[in-house]
Design a protein around this motif. Structure first.
Motif, short mmCIF file in Angstrom:
data_model
loop_
_atom_site.label_atom_id
_atom_site.label_comp_id
_atom_site.label_asym_id
_atom_site.label_seq_id
_atom_site.Cartn_x
_atom_site.Cartn_y
_atom_site.Cartn_z
N GLY A 22 -5.06 21.95 -72.33
CA GLY A 22 -5.82 20.81 -73.04
C GLY A 22 -7.28 20.99 -72.82
N HIS A 23 -8.32 21.08 -73.50
CA HIS A 23 -9.60 20.48 -73.66
C HIS A 23 -10.19 18.94 -73.88
N SER A 24 -10.34 18.33 -73.62
CA SER A 24 -11.06 16.88 -73.81
C SER A 24 -10.12 16.12 -74.32
N MET A 25 -9.98 15.60 -76.08
CA MET A 25 -8.94 15.36 -76.62
C MET A 25 -7.29 16.08 -76.66
N GLY A 26 -8.20 17.63 -76.90
CA GLY A 26 -6.25 18.38 -76.85
C GLY A 26 -5.77 18.17 -74.98
N GLY A 27 -6.14 18.44 -74.54
CA GLY A 27 -5.85 17.19 -72.78
C GLY A 27 -5.18 16.00 -73.05
N ALA A 28 -5.56 15.68 -73.41
CA ALA A 28 -4.50 13.77 -73.43
C ALA A 28 -3.49 14.23 -74.73
N VAL A 29 -3.29 14.98 -75.75
CA VAL A 29 -2.39 15.63 -76.67
C VAL A 29 -1.22 16.67 -75.65
N VAL A 30 -1.92 17.35 -75.17
CA VAL A 30 -1.20 17.98 -74.47
C VAL A 30 0.11 17.12 -73.29
N VAL A 31 -0.69 16.20 -72.74
CA VAL A 31 0.26 16.10 -71.38
C VAL A 31 0.99 14.34 -72.07
N LYS A 32 1.08 14.26 -73.27
CA LYS A 32 2.02 13.14 -73.78
C LYS A 32 2.81 14.04 -74.46
N ALA A 33 2.45 15.46 -75.23
CA ALA A 33 3.54 16.27 -75.49
C ALA A 33 4.14 17.18 -74.34
N ALA A 34 4.25 16.81 -73.05
CA ALA A 34 4.63 18.05 -72.56
C ALA A 34 6.04 16.69 -72.05
N ARG A 35 5.53 15.70 -72.43
CA ARG A 35 6.57 14.48 -71.69
C ARG A 35 7.61 14.50 -72.94
N GLU A 36 7.10 15.06 -74.16
CA GLU A 36 7.81 14.71 -74.67
C GLU A 36 8.91 16.15 -75.41
N LEU A 37 8.04 17.00 -75.05
CA LEU A 37 9.11 18.64 -74.83
C LEU A 37 10.01 18.77 -73.74
N LEU A 38 9.58 17.94 -72.52
CA LEU A 38 10.52 17.46 -71.30
C LEU A 38 11.85 16.76 -72.36
N ASP A 39 11.64 15.15 -72.91
CA ASP A 39 12.92 14.86 -72.50
C ASP A 39 13.52 15.00 -74.05
N GLN A 40 13.07 15.97 -75.48
CA GLN A 40 13.88 16.32 -76.08
C GLN A 40 15.04 18.01 -75.70
N LYS A 41 14.04 18.78 -74.12
CA LYS A 41 14.25 19.35 -73.90
C LYS A 41 14.69 20.93 -74.65
N ILE A 42 13.42 20.26 -75.28
CA ILE A 42 12.27 21.34 -76.33
C ILE A 42 12.73 22.80 -74.76
N LEU A 43 11.36 22.20 -74.07
CA LEU A 43 10.94 23.60 -72.62
C LEU A 43 11.51 22.59 -71.53
N HIS A 44 12.08 22.77 -70.54
CA HIS A 44 12.87 22.75 -69.64
C HIS A 44 11.88 22.57 -67.84
N CYS A 45 12.05 21.59 -67.41
CA CYS A 45 11.38 22.01 -65.84
C CYS A 45 11.56 22.83 -64.52
N LEU A 46 10.47 23.90 -64.26
CA LEU A 46 10.64 24.74 -63.87
C LEU A 46 10.39 24.42 -62.49
N ARG A 47 11.47 24.46 -61.82
CA ARG A 47 11.64 24.03 -59.96
C ARG A 47 12.19 25.25 -59.68
N PHE A 48 11.52 25.45 -58.12
CA PHE A 48 11.15 26.38 -57.78
C PHE A 48 12.37 26.81 -56.69
#
Length: 378
Positions: A156-182
């Motif tokens: 995300g660029h500028s405002m888009g970066g802020a949206v990306v950070v906050k959306a990432a938390r929601e995507l993980l909380d809702q288990k739409i995406l899962h955390c990649l751990r090595f």
């Protein structure tokens, strides 16, 4: 956001051939109350042993083709979702997308009220609405394209970066995406579908790995909370200087390339989708001054949320050291994120220096592949 920019760029960045063949697909996704338009390029088939350009560290490691059919079922489709800043559009990533296609499927949506998603009405551009739109977009896109073993990199660029950070938390909380751990085992069926699992699937869940989509990482382009909030007054002054109308698209392109974007080719591609025709002139679809009431909410708490994200990769790429907040410096020194500086660039870093940004994103991906190969070999 648009910080103050020089009246004229004294030196342009290296131009990309304007005759280059940019084959960007376009489509829409129905999200909430609107159709979100997006640009995309499909990942090219990369032969095993392929290395990146000479400008990138020459890590030669096997790169799986897209899809889940790799050896031992461990091949993932790498998707980069690129989110633009306020007033911009997905087409601002056109040159970057073309450079990334060797390693990523690239998706660049036009946010609500922007680009070809614009409906000619006053939109709610609060961070809550934009985050909800992005979360729903990612979920719907993955389902629509049949993605079940993808690794998603959010940029995300500028405002888009802020949206990306906050959306990432929601995507993980809702288990739409899962955390990649090595260093942990992939989630089993019990992990991804804890309720309503049949007896048969429960019995096999210890050995069966469910296909899931992972959050590969978050990359921010020239944005951090402290600097963004401090720059709001100067951002307002600069927004007041932006011409309200132009006699032609070409006049708008020339103004953009002299005040916002160093790369004239990119300005030629990204400026027209930001405009609409009003009788005998062209006007901006997004009037930045009218979005002023949402500016603080876009950036507040983004650094704290970024630090708390459990994804393995968090990178902040800035155009200069003056664009780095104290919290980001501390986080970088304590190993919580990676900090990169790309000089000779303005605020719209992915347009000014598309090649350099692409090199860093591809190098990041290849290092992750190398780490995975080491882990899987033990």
């Amino acid at each position: 956001m648009l910080p103050p920019a020089p009246r004229f760029w004294a030196a342009r960045s290296a131009e990309i051939d304007p005759k280059m063949n940019l084959s960007l697909d376009e489509d829409t996704v129905q999200v909430n109350d609107l159709s979100i338009h997006y640009y995309s390029v499909q990942k090219e088939n990369t032969p095993p042993g392929a290395s990146v350009t000479d400008a990138i560290d020459p890590l030669v490691i096997p790169v799986c083709n897209s899809g889940p059919s790799g050896a031992a079922g461990k091949c993932y489709d790498d998707i980069a979702i690129l989110i633009h800043g306020a007033g911009h559009c997905g087409m601002s990533y056109a040159l970057l997308a073309d450079l990334l296609r060797s390693h990523f499927t690239v998706v660049a949506p036009d946010l609500r009220g922007h680009g070809k998603t614009w409906r000619g009405i006053d939109e709610d551009l609060s961070v809550e609405t934009l985050v909800d739109d992005l979360v729903c977009f990612v979920k719907t896109y993955l389902v629509m394209k049949g993605k079940s073993t993808s690794r998603v990199l959010l940029v995300g660029h500028s405002m888009g970066g802020a949206v990306v950070v906050k959306a990432a938390r929601e995507l993980l909380d809702q288990k739409i995406l899962h955390c990649l751990r090595f260093f942990t085992k992939p989630p089993t069926q019990d992990d991804t579908n804890p309720e309503g699992t049949s007896q048969k699937s429960s019995m096999s869940s210890k050995t069966a790995v469910s296909p899931v989509n992972y959050l590969n990482g978050v990359v921010l382009l020239d944005v951090c909370e402290e600097v963004a909030l401090a720059a709001l007054p100067s951002s307002k002054r600069f927004a007041e200087m932006i011409p309200a109308e132009f006699a032609s698209e070409q006049e708008a392109i020339e103004w953009t390339s002299h005040h916002l974007v160093r790369n004239h080719t990119s300005a030629t591609l990204s400026t027209p989708p930001q405009l609409y025709r009003d009788h005998d002139c062209f006007r901006w679809k997004v009037k930045l001054l009218n979005t002023q009431r949402w500016w603080p909410g876009w950036f507040q708490n983004m650094d704290k949320i970024l630090m708390q994200l459990p994804c393995p990769t968090k990178v902040v790429i800035v155009a200069g050291i003056d664009n780095i907040g104290n919290d980001i410096v501390v986080a970088q020194m304590s190993g919580k994120l990676q900090l990169e500086v790309i000089p000779k660039s303005g605020h719209i870093i992915h347009e000014d220096q598309a090649k350099e940004v692409a090199e860093k994103l591809i190098s990041l991906l290849l290092r992750q592949h190398k780490m995975e190969s080491v882990v899987l070999s033990h």
